[in-house]
Design a protein around this motif. Structure first.
Motif, PDB file in Angstrom:
ATOM      1  N   ARG A 208     -49.195 -39.634  26.651  1.00  0.00           N
ATOM      2  CA  ARG A 208     -48.979 -39.510  25.203  1.00  0.00           C
ATOM      3  C   ARG A 208     -47.514 -39.166  24.978  1.00  0.00           C
ATOM      4  O   ARG A 208     -46.944 -38.311  25.652  1.00  0.00           O
ATOM      5  CB  ARG A 208     -49.873 -38.436  24.598  1.00  0.00           C
ATOM      6  CG  ARG A 208     -51.346 -38.750  24.723  1.00  0.00           C
ATOM      7  CD  ARG A 208     -52.188 -37.869  23.826  1.00  0.00           C
ATOM      8  NE  ARG A 208     -51.947 -38.188  22.414  1.00  0.00           N
ATOM      9  CZ  ARG A 208     -52.668 -37.685  21.409  1.00  0.00           C
ATOM     10  NH1 ARG A 208     -53.651 -36.835  21.666  1.00  0.00           N
ATOM     11  NH2 ARG A 208     -52.409 -38.011  20.174  1.00  0.00           N
ATOM     12  N   ALA A 210     -45.522 -37.565  22.522  1.00  0.00           N
ATOM     13  CA  ALA A 210     -45.524 -36.698  21.340  1.00  0.00           C
ATOM     14  C   ALA A 210     -44.166 -36.605  20.659  1.00  0.00           C
ATOM     15  O   ALA A 210     -44.076 -36.201  19.495  1.00  0.00           O
ATOM     16  CB  ALA A 210     -46.002 -35.303  21.736  1.00  0.00           C
ATOM     17  N   LYS A 216     -46.974 -41.065  18.398  1.00  0.00           N
ATOM     18  CA  LYS A 216     -47.380 -39.760  18.949  1.00  0.00           C
ATOM     19  C   LYS A 216     -48.884 -39.569  18.933  1.00  0.00           C
ATOM     20  O   LYS A 216     -49.423 -38.740  19.666  1.00  0.00           O
ATOM     21  CB  LYS A 216     -46.687 -38.629  18.195  1.00  0.00           C
ATOM     22  CG  LYS A 216     -47.108 -38.477  16.751  1.00  0.00           C
ATOM     23  CD  LYS A 216     -46.305 -37.366  16.054  1.00  0.00           C
ATOM     24  CE  LYS A 216     -46.556 -36.020  16.675  1.00  0.00           C
ATOM     25  NZ  LYS A 216     -45.824 -34.931  15.957  1.00  0.00           N
ATOM     26  N   TYR A 217     -49.602 -40.322  18.103  1.00  0.00           N
ATOM     27  CA  TYR A 217     -51.052 -40.178  18.000  1.00  0.00           C
ATOM     28  C   TYR A 217     -51.815 -41.187  18.869  1.00  0.00           C
ATOM     29  O   TYR A 217     -53.041 -41.223  18.841  1.00  0.00           O
ATOM     30  CB  TYR A 217     -51.485 -40.337  16.543  1.00  0.00           C
ATOM     31  CG  TYR A 217     -50.792 -39.368  15.612  1.00  0.00           C
ATOM     32  CD1 TYR A 217     -51.121 -38.017  15.621  1.00  0.00           C
ATOM     33  CD2 TYR A 217     -49.786 -39.802  14.756  1.00  0.00           C
ATOM     34  CE1 TYR A 217     -50.478 -37.125  14.786  1.00  0.00           C
ATOM     35  CE2 TYR A 217     -49.139 -38.916  13.917  1.00  0.00           C
ATOM     36  CZ  TYR A 217     -49.481 -37.572  13.934  1.00  0.00           C
ATOM     37  OH  TYR A 217     -48.830 -36.676  13.109  1.00  0.00           O
ATOM     38  N   THR A 246     -56.515 -45.114  19.894  1.00  0.00           N
ATOM     39  CA  THR A 246     -56.438 -43.996  18.943  1.00  0.00           C
ATOM     40  C   THR A 246     -57.398 -42.880  19.350  1.00  0.00           C
ATOM     41  O   THR A 246     -57.351 -41.801  18.765  1.00  0.00           O
ATOM     42  CB  THR A 246     -56.804 -44.465  17.525  1.00  0.00           C
ATOM     43  OG1 THR A 246     -58.146 -44.991  17.529  1.00  0.00           O
ATOM     44  CG2 THR A 246     -55.848 -45.532  17.028  1.00  0.00           C
TER      45      THR A 246
END
Length: 262
Positions: A208, A210, A216-217, A246
């Motif tokens: 991920r 961030a 970032k998601y 997601t």
């Protein structure tokens, strides 16, 4: 009865010859009706002329259709753009839009996973499979929601139509075949897993990013069809496929058969 290529072509040539002879015969009939009408000015030969013209038109269409159908094994596959993973992002597109842009999937199956964080309740979703001349792609959606949850992709390593493997914005773009597991991927690891099946295996790192607001998601799962004991062993190894999702627990890995038989 089995029909080989030579037999098939023989039958097609006979069809073309037959249609050609019929066309010539109808032209002769049209000529005779025209002479009759020219000499008599009667209604009967005029009806014959109209009928002959209709049959000639049908014969011409049939003849050209027979010739065009002689091409065997003609490919109708589509090619996805090299920036496919940048243009189609989970959470920002629906399966209806995907089908509108890419056509119908070759399969749609219902699948499920057990969510440990949710008392092992089953989460059900659809998996849509698409095959292109340069890639195989899976899209997932919830059962009653058209929004795309995840996109999984493996490239067929087509040199004329390569596909980019998506990294964080801290790294340069790389095409599949050149894209490697980097230090940045390992440093941002959120999960590592490996699976062994009867006929294939894979190892996967989920990262991920961030620090980058647009992504970032999203979870980026990079997988390799090989067994590694830990994520560090995957450093500098070629990436075979990717899943961008997601949801951290929805990240379908394409079967090795889709990769090896490309």
């Amino acid at each position: 009865m089995d029909l080989n290529v030579n037999d098939y072509l023989g039958f097609k040539m006979k069809d073309i010859l037959k249609n050609s002879l019929l066309l010539i015969g109808e032209i002769v009939v049209l000529t005779l009706f025209s002479i009759w009408y020219y000499n008599s000015k009667e209604i009967e030969p005029l009806v014959g002329i109209v009928g002959s013209l209709v049959f000639i038109l049908i014969s011409i269409i049939t003849l050209f259709s027979s010739r065009n159908n002689n091409i065997l094994g003609q490919s109708t596959e589509k090619v996805i753009h090299e920036d496919f993973l940048y243009n189609y992002v989970p959470g920002e597109i629906t399966i209806n839009k995907i089908i509108e842009d890419l056509g119908q999937p070759i399969s749609k199956i219902k699948d499920s996973i057990e969510q440990e964080w949710n008392k092992n309740k089953k989460f059900k979703f659809f998996v849509y499979k698409f095959k292109f001349s340069n890639a195989v792609v899976l899209f997932t959606t919830k059962i009653k929601d058209d929004n795309i949850i995840s996109i999984s992709l493996i490239s067929k390593l087509d040199k004329k139509n390569p596909v980019k493997c998506r990294f964080s914005f801290a790294e340069d773009d790389k095409y599949f075949g050149e894209a490697l597991i980097t230090e940045n991927i390992i440093e941002n690891t959120d999960n590592f897993t490996n699976q062994n099946y009867a006929s294939w295996m894979y190892s996967a790192i989920t990262s991920r990013y961030a620090d980058f607001r647009p992504i970032k998601y999203l979870d980026f799962t990079y997988f390799i069809y090989n067994h590694y004991e830990n994520k560090n062993e995957m450093l500098d190894k070629n990436i075979d496929g990717i899943c961008i999702s997601t949801m951290s627990d929805v990240k379908p890995i394409l079967h090795f058969d889709d990769y090896i038989f490309n």
